[in-house]
Design a protein around this motif. Structure first.
Motif, PDB file in Angstrom:
ATOM      1  N   HIS A  60      17.576 -35.193 -66.120  1.00  0.00           N
ATOM      2  CA  HIS A  60      16.114 -35.071 -66.113  1.00  0.00           C
ATOM      3  C   HIS A  60      15.720 -33.896 -67.014  1.00  0.00           C
ATOM      4  O   HIS A  60      16.509 -32.973 -67.210  1.00  0.00           O
ATOM      5  CB  HIS A  60      15.587 -34.871 -64.686  1.00  0.00           C
ATOM      6  N   HIS A  62      13.157 -30.651 -68.484  1.00  0.00           N
ATOM      7  CA  HIS A  62      12.234 -29.583 -68.070  1.00  0.00           C
ATOM      8  C   HIS A  62      11.626 -28.980 -69.335  1.00  0.00           C
ATOM      9  O   HIS A  62      12.314 -28.850 -70.347  1.00  0.00           O
ATOM     10  CB  HIS A  62      12.963 -28.442 -67.345  1.00  0.00           C
ATOM     11  N   HIS A 104      18.999 -31.967 -68.292  1.00  0.00           N
ATOM     12  CA  HIS A 104      20.221 -31.591 -67.595  1.00  0.00           C
ATOM     13  C   HIS A 104      20.439 -32.408 -66.322  1.00  0.00           C
ATOM     14  O   HIS A 104      19.556 -33.141 -65.880  1.00  0.00           O
ATOM     15  CB  HIS A 104      20.252 -30.080 -67.310  1.00  0.00           C
ATOM     16  N   GLU A 106      22.450 -32.043 -62.317  1.00  0.00           N
ATOM     17  CA  GLU A 106      23.159 -31.205 -61.342  1.00  0.00           C
ATOM     18  C   GLU A 106      23.693 -32.156 -60.287  1.00  0.00           C
ATOM     19  O   GLU A 106      22.918 -32.789 -59.568  1.00  0.00           O
ATOM     20  CB  GLU A 106      22.183 -30.219 -60.691  1.00  0.00           C
ATOM     21  N   GLN A 119      16.641 -24.052 -54.804  1.00  0.00           N
ATOM     22  CA  GLN A 119      16.130 -24.163 -56.161  1.00  0.00           C
ATOM     23  C   GLN A 119      14.719 -23.609 -56.192  1.00  0.00           C
ATOM     24  O   GLN A 119      13.855 -24.017 -55.400  1.00  0.00           O
ATOM     25  CB  GLN A 119      16.142 -25.592 -56.672  1.00  0.00           C
TER      26      GLN A 119
HETATM   27 FE   FE2 Z   1      16.477 -29.564 -63.103  1.00  0.00          FE
END
Ligand code: FE2
Length: 277
Positions: A60, A62, A104, A106, A119
Motif C-alpha cells: 500500500h 503513503h 510498502h 508489513e 502504529q
Molecule cells: Fe503503511
C-alpha cells in the motif's frame, strides 16, 4: 514553578479491522477523534490469535506524512518500493518518513504466538510533505532503557527522559515517544515542551496520569503545561507521545495526507501512473 499537565479527556480505543483483515484498537483516527494535531492515527495491535494478524498489511502507498511502527512482541517483515527490506522484532522501532511517496508492505514473520505493537501516523508540515522518503530502523539494542529507583522501566524511542535521549532524530514535529512500565509505587515525571500535543495510551494494567486512572486501550489527552507525573498503584504499561502541532489544513484520503484537495488528486494520479518510487 513547574506547570504540571492534567488529563483533560479520556477516550476508549475502538476495535476495528485494518489492512487485509488485522484486528486493531484505534484511538486516534476514529470518528470522535479524527486527528490530534500533529498525530493522524494511533493503532494498537495485540493478540495471540494468528487469525487476527496473519493477513498483515500487503502493498500500500503513503504520501505526505510519517508512519511509526513500534513492536512490543512478535515480528513483522517490512519491504518497500525502494528495495529496502527488514525485520521488525520485539522492541524495535521503525520511523518511516513517507514524504513524496512510498509503497510498502508489513507482513507477520510468524504463524503463531503473540503479536503486539503500535502504529502511529505523524503529519508533516507542508514544507516537508514532498521530501525524499527516509527510514530510521532502530534495533532494540539501540533503544536506551532507564530503570528508576522505584522500579519504573522507561524505553526512550525519541526525545529525552531522565537525561537519556532516544535514537530517532531529525523529525519535523520534535516528538517525544517513550514506553513506561511501572509497578506499584513507581513514579516518573516527564518534562514536556509547553504547547506540544501530548497523550498517554495504556496497554497493560493501569497507570495514574496526574492522578487520573488510565486503563488498557484508553488514551488520555493532557492539558498544556511543562511536565506530567505518572504513577502506578498496581502495575501498568503505557506509551507517552508528544509533538508540536502543525496548525495547517488537512486534506486526507486513505494513505495520502496533504493540505488541499488538489494535492490529494495529484497524489492519486501520481500513484496510479506509477510515479511513486
Ligand atoms: Fe503503511
Amino acid at each position: 514553578m513547574p506547570n504540571p499537565r492534567t488529563v483533560t479527556n479520556i477516550t476508549d480505543a475502538q476495535h476495528t479491522k485494518e489492512g487485509a483483515g488485522v484486528f486493531i484498537w484505534r484511538s486516534i483516527g476514529k470518528q470522535d477523534l479524527p486527528e490530534l494535531d500533529p498525530f493522524l492515527l494511533l493503532d494498537s495491535f495485540g493478540t495471540d490469535n494468528p487469525d487476527d494478524y496473519i493477513a498483515g498489511f500487503p502493498d500500500h502507498p503513503h504520501r505526505g506524512f510519517e508512519t511509526v511502527t513500534y513492536m512490543i512482541e512478535g515480528s513483522m517483515r517490512h519491504k518497500d518500493s525502494t528495495g529496502a527490506e527488514g525485520l521488525l522484532g520485539p522492541g524495535s522501532i521503525q520511523w518511516m518518513t513517507a514524504g513524496k511517496g512510498i509503497v510498502h508492505s508489513e507482513m507477520p514473520e510468524q504463524k503463531e504466538g503473540k503479536m503486539q505493537g503500535f502504529q502511529l501516523w505523524v503529519n508533516l508540515p507542508a514544507a516537508d510533505k514532498m521530501c525524499e522518503p527516509r527510514y530510521q530502523n532502530i534495533d532494540p539494542k539501540d533503544v536506551p532503557v532507564v530503570t528508576t529507583d522505584d522500579g519504573a522501566v522507561i524505553r526512550v524511542l525519541t526525545g529525552t527522559a531522565n537525561g537519556v535521549t532516544g535514537p530517532v532524530t531529525g523529525i519535523s514535529v520534535d516528538p517525544v515517544y517513550i514506553d513506561i512500565a511501572m509497578k506499584s509505587g513507581s513514579t516518573h515525571t516527564q518534562p514536556i515542551t509547553p504547547g506540544h500535543t501530548t497523550f498517554v495510551y495504556a496497554f497493560e494494567g493501569s497507570i495514574e496520569v496526574a492522578g487520573t486512572t488510565v486503563g488498557i486501550n484508553q488514551l488520555a489527552l493532557l492539558s498544556d503545561g511543562d511536565e506530567v507525573t505518572l504513577t502506578s498503584q498496581n502495575t501498568g504499561r503505557a506509551i507517552l507521545i508528544s509533538g508540536a502541532p502543525i496548525g495547517e489544513p488537512i486534506a486526507r484520503y486513505g494513505p495520502f495526507v496533504m493540505n488541499t484537495k488538489e494535492e490529494i488528486s495529484q497524489a492519486i494520479n501520481d500513484f496510479q501512473s506509477g510515479s511513486f518510487l
